[in-house]
Design a protein around this motif. Structure first.
Motif, PDB file in Angstrom:
ATOM      1  N   ARG A   5      37.429  12.852  88.295  1.00 31.51           N
ATOM      2  CA  ARG A   5      37.845  13.911  87.375  1.00 31.51           C
ATOM      3  C   ARG A   5      38.952  13.077  87.299  1.00 31.51           C
ATOM      4  N   SER A   6      39.476  12.804  88.218  1.00 31.36           N
ATOM      5  CA  SER A   6      40.574  11.879  87.950  1.00 31.36           C
ATOM      6  C   SER A   6      40.975  10.925  87.321  1.00 31.36           C
ATOM      7  N   ARG A   7      39.970   9.930  87.052  1.00 30.99           N
ATOM      8  CA  ARG A   7      39.449   8.856  85.887  1.00 30.99           C
ATOM      9  C   ARG A   7      39.820   9.988  85.009  1.00 30.99           C
ATOM     10  N   LEU A   8      38.506  10.545  84.775  1.00 24.89           N
ATOM     11  CA  LEU A   8      38.592  10.999  83.326  1.00 24.89           C
ATOM     12  C   LEU A   8      40.279  12.154  82.893  1.00 24.89           C
ATOM     13  N   ALA A   9      40.902  12.702  83.325  1.00 26.44           N
ATOM     14  CA  ALA A   9      41.915  12.661  82.860  1.00 26.44           C
ATOM     15  C   ALA A   9      42.809  11.699  82.814  1.00 26.44           C
ATOM     16  N   ASN A  10      43.152  10.485  83.305  1.00 22.50           N
ATOM     17  CA  ASN A  10      43.585   9.161  82.876  1.00 22.50           C
ATOM     18  C   ASN A  10      43.449   8.928  81.623  1.00 22.50           C
ATOM     19  N   GLU A  11      42.021   8.320  81.334  1.00 18.66           N
ATOM     20  CA  GLU A  11      41.532   8.019  80.238  1.00 18.66           C
ATOM     21  C   GLU A  11      41.839   9.028  78.981  1.00 18.66           C
ATOM     22  N   ALA A  12      42.327  10.655  79.539  1.00 18.25           N
ATOM     23  CA  ALA A  12      42.243  11.567  78.553  1.00 18.25           C
ATOM     24  C   ALA A  12      43.572  11.353  77.654  1.00 18.25           C
ATOM     25  N   TRP A  13      44.314  10.959  78.905  1.00 20.33           N
ATOM     26  CA  TRP A  13      45.923  11.142  77.854  1.00 20.33           C
ATOM     27  C   TRP A  13      46.559   9.686  78.184  1.00 20.33           C
ATOM     28  N   GLU A  14      45.951   8.908  78.040  1.00 22.07           N
ATOM     29  CA  GLU A  14      45.660   7.677  77.722  1.00 22.07           C
ATOM     30  C   GLU A  14      45.115   7.128  76.371  1.00 22.07           C
ATOM     31  N   SER A  15      44.342   7.921  75.738  1.00 19.86           N
ATOM     32  CA  SER A  15      43.925   8.211  75.111  1.00 19.86           C
ATOM     33  C   SER A  15      45.256   8.790  73.790  1.00 19.86           C
ATOM     34  N   LEU A  16      45.569   9.672  74.020  1.00 18.34           N
ATOM     35  CA  LEU A  16      46.374  10.544  74.081  1.00 18.34           C
ATOM     36  C   LEU A  16      47.605   9.991  73.263  1.00 18.34           C
ATOM     37  N   LEU A  17      48.099   9.268  74.694  1.00 17.46           N
ATOM     38  CA  LEU A  17      49.028   8.307  74.362  1.00 17.46           C
ATOM     39  C   LEU A  17      49.200   7.734  72.987  1.00 17.46           C
TER      40      LEU A  17
END
Lengths: 159, 159
Positions: A5-17
């Motif tokens: 879930r942490s990983r998912l969150a970081n991937e989502a944030w990177e995608s947004l960035l």
DNA sequence: TCAAAGTTCATGCGTTTGCATCTACCTCAA
DNA sequence: TTGAGGTAGATGCAAACGCATGAACTTTGA
């Protein structure tokens, strides 16, 4: 919290960035920023959608600038006659910021052209459903970013 | 393109911008940027996830900085021993940029702490499903941001 | 009531950024 | 082959930024 879930969150944030940087670069390259820069427009826009005068620190919430930088950016807009800055009668420390007629006109004109570019890029990339999802997700993330001060219950990180 | 679809696109974009500013401000306030600034970290991270040396203009795609600013930011990282810059043997104009061991170590350490903050904020705001949606949407938007050069069919805006 | 602490915005100052331009090199067509 | 045009990156310089701090005002609690 699970690892994935942490990983998912970081991937989502990177995608947004990545999306942010990519599109900002694209929008910034459009030939519509000769009168106001994107950051200046950001301030004008924030003022335009707020009814009544704003305080400097209110503006600061929406703009990614330090308080001194924002203070001086506003000063420049005042000098150029786009923003009006008056003392706040209710709080001697504060200022009341509002668009002038010229500022409102400028915001509207630049905003209209910018909106065309935004629409072109976003509609080309996303379905209606995705745009609605993004709108909702962004709202939730923004809400998450704001509230630090509810309760200072220092619940330290698990890592 | 319908009126409402344009409107939807602009609302979605504004939502993304707000989320970005809000969270960037929050992350920037974390006490983990004493060794490298967020922008410097952005460069170190971009280099870290790329295998093999990168060219400066490649770096520029992912970073929201002008070419001269990026050139000098990299120069500073080189001076600090975090990035290695060598001439490209295949192209005398270009440079090859890569993390040094120290740079890699620094990126990893700061990145680990940052990832915790990102996970905390994002997982608190979004469901797994929303995170997946955001990841997909961001990817599509980023892809849209890149390709300008396909056909220069100047189809003027309808405003 | 009034001093200590907090808030709001401005200012000094060194650093970083963007724009314009330059140099060096590559590409390609004549 | 060669020279016109394009590309990659660096540099001069003015503008803008962030950090630390200051000045003015408000709030709070004893």
């Amino acid at each position: 919290m699970t690892r994935s879930r942490s990983r998912l969150a970081n991937e989502a944030w990177e995608s947004l960035l990545t999306a942010h940087a990519s599109l900002m670069k694209r929008f910034g390259a459009e030939p519509i920023w000769d009168e106001v820069s994107m950051r200046e427009y950001d301030v004008l826009y924030t003022l335009s959608k707020h009814d009544g005068p704003m305080r400097l620190y209110e503006l600061g919430r929406g703009v990614l600038l330090s308080q001194p930088a924002l203070s001086r950016l506003v000063e420049r807009l005042v000098d150029r006659g786009l923003v009006e800055r008056t003392a706040d009668p209710a709080d001697g420390r504060g200022v009341r910021l509002a668009l002038t007629a010229a500022g409102r006109e400028r915001q509207h004109r630049v905003g209209g052209r910018h909106a065309v570019d935004v629409a072109r890029a976003v509609t080309a990339a996303l379905t209606d459903e995705e745009m609605r999802q993004l709108e909702a997700i962004g709202r939730k993330l923004a809400a998450q970013g704001e509230p630090q001060p509810p309760r200072p219950n220092r619940q330290e990180a698990t890592l």
